[in-house]
Scaffold this active site. Structure first.
Site, PDB file in Angstrom:
ATOM      1  N   HIS A  78     -10.020  -5.314  -3.334  1.00 32.56           N
ATOM      2  CA  HIS A  78      -8.705  -5.536  -2.724  1.00 32.56           C
ATOM      3  C   HIS A  78      -8.860  -5.916  -1.264  1.00 32.56           C
ATOM      4  O   HIS A  78      -9.729  -5.411  -0.559  1.00 32.56           O
ATOM      5  CB  HIS A  78      -7.811  -4.291  -2.851  1.00 32.56           C
TER       6      HIS A  78
ATOM      7  N   ASP B 190       0.855  -1.192   0.000  1.00 36.40           N
ATOM      8  CA  ASP B 190       0.000   0.000   0.000  1.00 36.40           C
ATOM      9  C   ASP B 190       0.894   1.247   0.000  1.00 36.40           C
ATOM     10  O   ASP B 190       1.899   1.313   0.713  1.00 36.40           O
ATOM     11  CB  ASP B 190      -0.889  -0.021   1.252  1.00 36.40           C
TER      12      ASP B 190
ATOM     13  N   ASN C 235     -16.322  -3.076   0.953  1.00 36.84           N
ATOM     14  CA  ASN C 235     -17.224  -3.300  -0.188  1.00 36.84           C
ATOM     15  C   ASN C 235     -18.182  -2.123  -0.293  1.00 36.84           C
ATOM     16  O   ASN C 235     -19.161  -2.066   0.454  1.00 36.84           O
ATOM     17  CB  ASN C 235     -18.003  -4.600  -0.004  1.00 36.84           C
TER      18      ASN C 235
ATOM     19  N   HIS D  85     -10.729  -7.020 -13.218  1.00 38.82           N
ATOM     20  CA  HIS D  85     -11.429  -5.944 -12.521  1.00 38.82           C
ATOM     21  C   HIS D  85     -12.788  -6.400 -11.977  1.00 38.82           C
ATOM     22  O   HIS D  85     -13.695  -6.731 -12.739  1.00 38.82           O
ATOM     23  CB  HIS D  85     -11.645  -4.753 -13.465  1.00 38.82           C
TER      24      HIS D  85
ATOM     25  N   HIS E 235      -6.914  -5.991   2.364  1.00 31.90           N
ATOM     26  CA  HIS E 235      -5.788  -5.397   3.088  1.00 31.90           C
ATOM     27  C   HIS E 235      -5.141  -6.443   3.995  1.00 31.90           C
ATOM     28  O   HIS E 235      -5.843  -7.205   4.667  1.00 31.90           O
ATOM     29  CB  HIS E 235      -6.268  -4.261   4.003  1.00 31.90           C
TER      30      HIS E 235
HETATM   31  P1  5GP Z   1      -9.816   1.331   0.475  1.00 36.58           P
HETATM   32  O1  5GP Z   1     -10.443   1.439  -0.884  1.00 36.58           O
HETATM   33  O2  5GP Z   1      -9.799  -0.081   0.999  1.00 36.58           O
HETATM   34  O3  5GP Z   1     -10.394   2.276   1.478  1.00 36.58           O
HETATM   35  O4  5GP Z   1      -8.300   1.780   0.388  1.00 36.58           O
HETATM   36  C1  5GP Z   1      -7.560   1.854  -0.791  1.00 36.58           C
HETATM   37  C2  5GP Z   1      -6.098   1.699  -0.418  1.00 36.58           C
HETATM   38  O5  5GP Z   1      -5.352   1.810  -1.611  1.00 36.58           O
HETATM   39  C3  5GP Z   1      -5.580   2.764   0.540  1.00 36.58           C
HETATM   40  O6  5GP Z   1      -4.987   2.133   1.677  1.00 36.58           O
HETATM   41  C4  5GP Z   1      -4.562   3.541  -0.283  1.00 36.58           C
HETATM   42  O7  5GP Z   1      -3.446   3.959   0.452  1.00 36.58           O
HETATM   43  C5  5GP Z   1      -4.174   2.541  -1.352  1.00 36.58           C
HETATM   44  N1  5GP Z   1      -3.778   3.168  -2.612  1.00 36.58           N
HETATM   45  C6  5GP Z   1      -4.432   4.156  -3.263  1.00 36.58           C
HETATM   46  N2  5GP Z   1      -3.794   4.476  -4.411  1.00 36.58           N
HETATM   47  C7  5GP Z   1      -2.713   3.659  -4.477  1.00 36.58           C
HETATM   48  C8  5GP Z   1      -1.661   3.522  -5.428  1.00 36.58           C
HETATM   49  O8  5GP Z   1      -1.590   4.208  -6.456  1.00 36.58           O
HETATM   50  N3  5GP Z   1      -0.714   2.583  -5.174  1.00 36.58           N
HETATM   51  C9  5GP Z   1      -0.748   1.805  -4.053  1.00 36.58           C
HETATM   52  N4  5GP Z   1       0.216   0.912  -3.894  1.00 36.58           N
HETATM   53  N5  5GP Z   1      -1.735   1.900  -3.134  1.00 36.58           N
HETATM   54  C10 5GP Z   1      -2.704   2.821  -3.340  1.00 36.58           C
HETATM   55 ZN    ZN Z   2      -9.568  -2.330 -11.915  1.00 38.84          ZN
END
Ligand code: 5GP
Ligand code: ZN
Length: 139
Positions: free
Chosen positions: A99, A30, A87, A46, A101
């Site tokens: 995704h 992340d 979700n 996707h 975590h």
């Molecule tokens: P969520 O959708 O579960 O709330 O979080 C999305 C996660 O993706 C966040 O923890 C954020 O830091 C991570 N994230 C967002 N953009 C990028 C990116 O461009 N590269 C990476 N490696 N992580 C990302």
């Molecule tokens: Zn996608």
């Protein structure tokens, strides 16, 4: 999917720090880690949420997640792992490509949930049974 950052990461059109990859799944760090080793495990294809995800891919994602939990924890010497999948926007999803975590946890690391007041109340069995029955009907 066009304009999806995680599709771009899966296709290597955007840089990422990849720690695992196979035909269907890729895992990378992340960009804003809660703790060192914070990893995202995604299907290469996707899907927006787990609801949309192909069951075979979902099974494989869980197997990879289980294995990587152990590897990440060993690598960063953490005390526990928090797994989460958001979700939908109301659930906190910010990137609309499924995704999971993997968040390494340490005692007093400052990360945690914020619970609403309603969480403090233990519900009557009757109420819980009614909700369980409602959900069973949907299965
Ligand atoms: P969520 O959708 O579960 O709330 O979080 C999305 C996660 O993706 C966040 O923890 C954020 O830091 C991570 N994230 C967002 N953009 C990028 C990116 O461009 N590269 C990476 N490696 N992580 C990302
Ligand atoms: Zn996608």
């Amino acid at each position: 999917m066009e304009n999806c950052i995680f599709c771009k990461i899966a296709n290597k059109e955007l840089p990422s720090s990849i720690l695992y990859e196979d035909e269907d799944v890729i895992a990378f760090l992340d960009i804003k880690p809660v703790n060192e080793g914070h990893t995202l495990v995604i299907p290469k294809k996707h899907f927006v949420t787990l609801d949309d995800c192909d069951e075979e891919v979902a099974k494989h994602l869980i197997v990879v997640l289980k294995r990587l939990n152990i590897s990440v924890c060993k690598a960063v010497n953490c005390e526990g792992i928090f797994n989460a999948v958001m979700n939908g926007e109301s659930a906190g999803q910010e990137v609309f490509h499924l995704h999971f975590h993997i968040i390494p946890r340490f005692k007093d690391d400052g990360f945690g949930f914020r619970f609403p007041k309603s969480y403090e109340i233990k519900r009557e069995r009757k109420m819980l049974d009614e909700i369980a029955a409602r959900i069973r009907k949907e299965i």
